[in-house]
Design an enzyme around this catalytic site. Sequence first.
Site, PDB file in Angstrom:
ATOM      1  CB  ALA A 214      -0.975   0.000   1.144  1.00  0.00           C
ATOM      2  CB  ALA A 411       7.976  12.258   1.661  1.00  0.00           C
ATOM      3  CD  GLU A 416       0.773  -0.163  -4.055  1.00  0.00           C
ATOM      4  OE1 GLU A 416       0.284  -0.931  -4.777  1.00  0.00           O
ATOM      5  OE2 GLU A 416       1.066   0.086  -3.004  1.00  0.00           O
TER       6      GLU A 416
END
Length: 455
Positions: A214, A411, A416
């Site tokens: 994730a 950040a 992904e």
Amino acid sequence: MEADIVSDAGAYVYLSPWVLLYTTVNATGPYDITHVKVDTASVLTNNIFSSANRGFGAPQACFAYESQLDELAKQLNMTPLEIRKKNYLHTEDALATGRVLEHAVETEATAEKALAALGEPSMAKEPHIKIGQGMASGMMSYGRMTFLHDTSRSYVSIEMDGSVTIRCGVQDIGCGQESSLASISSEILGVPMEDIRVFSGDTALTPIAGTTTATRQLYMSGNATLKEATEVKKNLLVKAGEMLEANIEDLELRDKKVYVKGSPAKTLPLDMVVKTCAADGIPLFNMAQFNAPFRELIDFKTGQGQVFPDFTFGTHAVEVSVDTKTGHVEVLKIVACYDVGQAINPLSVEGQLEGGALYGLGYGHIEEVIFDKGVNRTLTFAQYLIPTSMDAPDIQTFIFESGGGVGPFGAKGIGEPSCVSVAPAFANAVANAIGVRILNIPLTPEKILRALGKI
């Protein structure tokens, strides 16, 4: 990615890959999405079940809405960028779920950068060769769902020689998770990367950091490492302030030394301060746990609520050459521009952008699972084709840093999200080249020839 398609009277709003909703526009503020209806159907088949892959759903939705946008642009006599600029989400806009995007949304800036880098179309060498360019923007979450009470722990210590040890249960799967933790500690403690050791993945040596899934590790373990390194720094500076007779706020750590700002001659070697702390019993190690902000479950009747901590936004631009005799497509150039908030390790970010571009290209260009009455006919990589180094085109990457993420130093996750918008950008480029929209991917030579009416 886009909030709505603007018309004079209202706005079309994308809710899912295949749902286009018309709603009214609030002229004095953000678009007022007051009525949302989503119909879903679960169908039992005898196909092999599928599971999560890189992007887990975002590339599929992105292919649908970014293909739709290009078709709408043609109907409205607008350029692909013009229609997107009218419909891009911005910071403080709300999704149809009611979620307000309180963190940085810089999709428009990434799109302008990517298209500028793509440049003017190349010249075709033969009459049957057609050149096309396409773009697509995408969004994807990073971090696990907010109602899962996600946590991560990390341990940081400064050794007697001034080197740093990090212990974290993060599993580095080749994406630079370990080096990112080292970079964070290096920034906080002023110790060069070569003097930092990271122990990861061994449950006998490291605290629990959760799964490497994730796009969560930089967000979770990165924030945990930032938290503990900051605590160690505080203890160091208290002692250094006493030794240098200076205020803590006037001190800085860099190059394994303690400096007094504005007084370059007043310095102390870091290892001297460490040894003094050890003699005085001041701890220079810390294990911290980062707890992701928790939200309640969404309202299952209305669909309202917040599911993810934040999103990463970006754009891909692609140029292709299509042979209208054979249907073969050559990808000439890919430009990737994503807002990563803050690049903790720029080389790792560049690697993710390049790898994500090639990964997403396979989804749009050649990768296909073929079923025959429920039987998988693509059982090996001889039938299921994936891009190799020989298929890799020129990939140009641009790192946009808004500083607006929820990870360390602002950040955002990029692992992904970097693959999300490649396939629709590729498909839009092919459609631009041949003048025909192909609605399903991969865009194989057979599909292209069929779309051109040649088979």
